[in-house]
Design a protein around this motif. Structure first.
Motif, PDB file in Angstrom:
ATOM      1  N   VAL A 117       1.172  -1.072   0.106  1.00  0.00           N
ATOM      2  CA  VAL A 117       0.102  -0.008  -0.113  1.00  0.00           C
ATOM      3  C   VAL A 117       0.604   1.243   0.368  1.00  0.00           C
ATOM      4  N   HIS A 118       2.219   1.805   0.810  1.00  0.00           N
ATOM      5  CA  HIS A 118       2.984   2.477   0.602  1.00  0.00           C
ATOM      6  C   HIS A 118       3.282   2.651  -0.313  1.00  0.00           C
ATOM      7  N   HIS A 119       4.104   1.456  -1.468  1.00  0.00           N
ATOM      8  CA  HIS A 119       4.526   1.704  -2.064  1.00  0.00           C
ATOM      9  C   HIS A 119       3.727   2.062  -3.414  1.00  0.00           C
ATOM     10  N   TYR A 120       2.551   1.957  -3.617  1.00  0.00           N
ATOM     11  CA  TYR A 120       2.170   2.017  -4.517  1.00  0.00           C
ATOM     12  C   TYR A 120       1.054   3.167  -4.366  1.00  0.00           C
ATOM     13  N   PHE A 121       0.759   3.892  -2.926  1.00  0.00           N
ATOM     14  CA  PHE A 121       0.160   5.253  -2.944  1.00  0.00           C
ATOM     15  C   PHE A 121       0.869   6.127  -2.370  1.00  0.00           C
ATOM     16  N   GLY A 122       2.794   5.929  -2.548  1.00  0.00           N
ATOM     17  CA  GLY A 122       3.058   6.775  -2.953  1.00  0.00           C
ATOM     18  C   GLY A 122       3.215   7.525  -4.154  1.00  0.00           C
ATOM     19  N   TYR A 123       2.701   6.884  -5.397  1.00  0.00           N
ATOM     20  CA  TYR A 123       2.586   7.608  -6.170  1.00  0.00           C
ATOM     21  C   TYR A 123       1.365   7.931  -6.639  1.00  0.00           C
ATOM     22  N   PHE A 124       0.489   7.947  -6.076  1.00  0.00           N
ATOM     23  CA  PHE A 124      -1.219   8.836  -6.232  1.00  0.00           C
ATOM     24  C   PHE A 124      -1.128   9.812  -4.818  1.00  0.00           C
ATOM     25  N   SER A 125      -0.355   9.801  -4.378  1.00  0.00           N
ATOM     26  CA  SER A 125       0.031  11.533  -3.097  1.00  0.00           C
ATOM     27  C   SER A 125       0.324  12.307  -3.844  1.00  0.00           C
ATOM     28  N   VAL A 151       1.900   8.827 -14.124  1.00  0.00           N
ATOM     29  CA  VAL A 151       1.880   7.819 -12.766  1.00  0.00           C
ATOM     30  C   VAL A 151       0.953   6.228 -12.845  1.00  0.00           C
ATOM     31  N   LYS A 152       0.811   6.431 -14.413  1.00  0.00           N
ATOM     32  CA  LYS A 152       0.260   5.123 -14.640  1.00  0.00           C
ATOM     33  C   LYS A 152       1.107   4.153 -15.199  1.00  0.00           C
ATOM     34  N   GLU A 153       1.831   4.651 -15.894  1.00  0.00           N
ATOM     35  CA  GLU A 153       2.568   3.974 -16.618  1.00  0.00           C
ATOM     36  C   GLU A 153       3.556   3.298 -15.484  1.00  0.00           C
ATOM     37  N   LEU A 154       4.134   4.630 -14.437  1.00  0.00           N
ATOM     38  CA  LEU A 154       4.987   3.954 -13.624  1.00  0.00           C
ATOM     39  C   LEU A 154       4.659   3.158 -12.496  1.00  0.00           C
ATOM     40  N   VAL A 155       3.127   2.773 -12.113  1.00  0.00           N
ATOM     41  CA  VAL A 155       2.439   1.699 -11.976  1.00  0.00           C
ATOM     42  C   VAL A 155       2.276   0.564 -11.987  1.00  0.00           C
ATOM     43  N   ASP A 156       2.285   0.781 -13.250  1.00  0.00           N
ATOM     44  CA  ASP A 156       2.102  -0.446 -14.959  1.00  0.00           C
ATOM     45  C   ASP A 156       3.846  -1.432 -14.406  1.00  0.00           C
ATOM     46  N   GLN A 157       4.763   0.057 -14.596  1.00  0.00           N
ATOM     47  CA  GLN A 157       5.982  -1.178 -14.623  1.00  0.00           C
ATOM     48  C   GLN A 157       6.380  -1.487 -12.955  1.00  0.00           C
ATOM     49  N   ALA A 158       6.138  -0.569 -11.860  1.00  0.00           N
ATOM     50  CA  ALA A 158       6.302  -1.241 -10.340  1.00  0.00           C
ATOM     51  C   ALA A 158       5.266  -2.796 -10.442  1.00  0.00           C
ATOM     52  N   ARG A 159       4.157  -2.465 -10.885  1.00  0.00           N
ATOM     53  CA  ARG A 159       3.202  -4.505 -10.958  1.00  0.00           C
ATOM     54  C   ARG A 159       4.397  -5.170 -11.025  1.00  0.00           C
ATOM     55  N   ASN A 160       4.609  -5.182 -12.071  1.00  0.00           N
ATOM     56  CA  ASN A 160       5.190  -5.892 -13.360  1.00  0.00           C
ATOM     57  C   ASN A 160       6.822  -6.218 -12.612  1.00  0.00           C
ATOM     58  N   ASP A 161       7.153  -5.240 -12.038  1.00  0.00           N
ATOM     59  CA  ASP A 161       8.652  -5.883 -11.104  1.00  0.00           C
ATOM     60  C   ASP A 161       8.371  -6.530 -10.136  1.00  0.00           C
ATOM     61  N   GLU A 162       9.174  -7.998 -10.293  1.00  0.00           N
ATOM     62  CA  GLU A 162       9.598  -9.173  -8.830  1.00  0.00           C
ATOM     63  C   GLU A 162       9.561  -8.361  -8.276  1.00  0.00           C
ATOM     64  N   SER A 163      11.196  -7.610  -8.274  1.00  0.00           N
ATOM     65  CA  SER A 163      11.427  -7.221  -7.106  1.00  0.00           C
ATOM     66  C   SER A 163      10.453  -7.161  -5.956  1.00  0.00           C
ATOM     67  N   ILE A 164       9.540  -6.539  -5.913  1.00  0.00           N
ATOM     68  CA  ILE A 164       8.718  -5.136  -6.328  1.00  0.00           C
ATOM     69  C   ILE A 164       7.907  -6.486  -5.021  1.00  0.00           C
ATOM     70  N   TYR A 165       7.462  -7.524  -5.629  1.00  0.00           N
ATOM     71  CA  TYR A 165       5.727  -8.475  -5.187  1.00  0.00           C
ATOM     72  C   TYR A 165       7.124  -9.684  -4.384  1.00  0.00           C
TER      73      TYR A 165
END
Length: 158
Positions: free
Chosen positions: A6-14, A37-51
């Motif tokens: 939540v913290h990681h993704y909401f950082g983009y949205f704040s 923001v959408k492009e950054l979230v898509d990149q983060a969503r697909n980043d295995e290291s974040i998961y």
């Protein structure tokens, strides 16, 4: 869902939220900002290291609370009442069953009104005439309506 996610993704949205609530941003800047923001979230969503970090943190939190290790529910060949996500390990199961749906739902809720896939309806000559006849009494200069419309279309096409 783990606070780290939540913290990681909401950082983009704040930052986006603060700028959209301001009075100095116009609609074109807002759409550009939302698209970034959408492009950054898509990149983060697909980043295995974040998961990986999210799953490790959730595992640590479970261990510190003396909970049993994370295990996916048993799977049946004919499942109708709950998610039956195919997976080979708990990490893959929780990514497919919880993490990705959570991120997708968050993006849809926050960025949905700005979805770039929503194409504006095409304007036919008949629909333009209908719009003009309806709003004619309210327009400051109805004789230049077609030129104003052409300018707006050119602006949005760019």
């Amino acid at each position: 869902m783990c606070f780290t996610t939540v913290h990681h993704y909401f950082g983009y949205f704040s930052g986006l939220s603060k700028k959209l609530q301001g009075s100095s941003i116009d609609i074109i800047q807002a759409y550009d900002l939302v698209e970034n923001v959408k492009e950054l979230v898509d990149q983060a969503r697909n980043d295995e290291s974040i998961y990986d970090k999210v799953f490790d943190r959730a595992t640590q939190m479970g261990n510190s609370a003396n909970l049993p290790s994370l295990q996916p529910p048993r799977q049946c060949s004919c499942q109708t009442q709950r998610s039956n996500v195919p997976s080979t390990c708990p990490k893959a199961y929780f990514k497919r069953a919880l993490y990705l749906p959570f991120v997708d739902a968050m993006v849809t809720q926050i960025l949905g009104p700005f979805a770039s896939s929503q194409e504006p309806p095409s304007l036919t000559e008949e629909s333009v005439d209908t719009i003009l006849s309806y709003y004619r009494p309210d327009l400051p200069s109805p004789t230049t309506f077609h030129q104003e419309l052409a300018l707006w279309q050119q602006l949005w096409n760019r």
